[in-house]
Design a protein around this motif. Structure first.
Motif, PDB file in Angstrom:
ATOM      1  N   LYS A   2       2.515   2.654 -40.383  1.00  0.00           N
ATOM      2  CA  LYS A   2       2.589   3.593 -41.271  1.00  0.00           C
ATOM      3  C   LYS A   2       3.949   3.659 -41.801  1.00  0.00           C
ATOM      4  N   ILE A   6       5.030   3.717 -45.825  1.00  0.00           N
ATOM      5  CA  ILE A   6       5.776   4.877 -46.721  1.00  0.00           C
ATOM      6  C   ILE A   6       7.226   4.280 -47.120  1.00  0.00           C
ATOM      7  N   SER A  10       7.654   4.768 -50.932  1.00  0.00           N
ATOM      8  CA  SER A  10       8.863   5.618 -51.525  1.00  0.00           C
ATOM      9  C   SER A  10       9.749   5.111 -52.340  1.00  0.00           C
ATOM     10  N   ALA A  18       5.865  13.858 -52.158  1.00  0.00           N
ATOM     11  CA  ALA A  18       4.419  13.824 -52.254  1.00  0.00           C
ATOM     12  C   ALA A  18       3.661  12.486 -51.590  1.00  0.00           C
ATOM     13  N   VAL A  19       4.635  11.481 -51.079  1.00  0.00           N
ATOM     14  CA  VAL A  19       3.785  10.527 -50.458  1.00  0.00           C
ATOM     15  C   VAL A  19       3.333  10.935 -49.030  1.00  0.00           C
ATOM     16  N   ASP A  20       1.889  10.528 -48.935  1.00  0.00           N
ATOM     17  CA  ASP A  20       1.450  11.135 -47.349  1.00  0.00           C
ATOM     18  C   ASP A  20       0.558   9.989 -47.136  1.00  0.00           C
ATOM     19  N   LYS A  22      -2.466   8.829 -44.280  1.00  0.00           N
ATOM     20  CA  LYS A  22      -3.539   9.137 -43.315  1.00  0.00           C
ATOM     21  C   LYS A  22      -3.938   7.913 -42.630  1.00  0.00           C
ATOM     22  N   HIS A  37      -1.759   8.450 -50.408  1.00  0.00           N
ATOM     23  CA  HIS A  37      -1.830   9.723 -51.318  1.00  0.00           C
ATOM     24  C   HIS A  37      -0.663   9.928 -51.912  1.00  0.00           C
TER      25      HIS A  37
END
Length: 77
Positions: A2, A6, A10, A18-20, A22, A37
């Motif tokens: 994960k 990211i 990024s 706003a980087v998400d 799940k 997202h």
């Protein structure tokens, strides 16, 4: 994994907050699904022309997953 996703994304987007990501639990086929997202304005930056950047992100993530004996799939929402 994960954190790798990211970190990669990024560097591409303007709105880093706003980087998400799940993560779904492992399904019956042994695949972990990562849902990415980003802000609507940054969606084009993540997908790229003809999906080339998205394909590259998925390739890097799959290569990283192989190193830790996992199967993953990245979905960009």
């Amino acid at each position: 994994m994960k954190e790798l996703l990211i970190t990669i994304v990024s560097g591409l987007v303007e709105d880093k907050a706003a980087v998400d990501v799940k993560v779904d639990p492992v399904n019956t086929e042994g695949v972990t699904v990562y849902h990415l997202h980003v802000a609507p304005d940054d969606m084009g930056r993540v997908i790229g022309k003809q999906g080339r950047i998205a394909k590259a992100i998925r390739t890097i993530m799959r290569a990283g997953a192989v190193r830790v004996n996992e199967k993953i799939m990245v979905e960009i929402d």
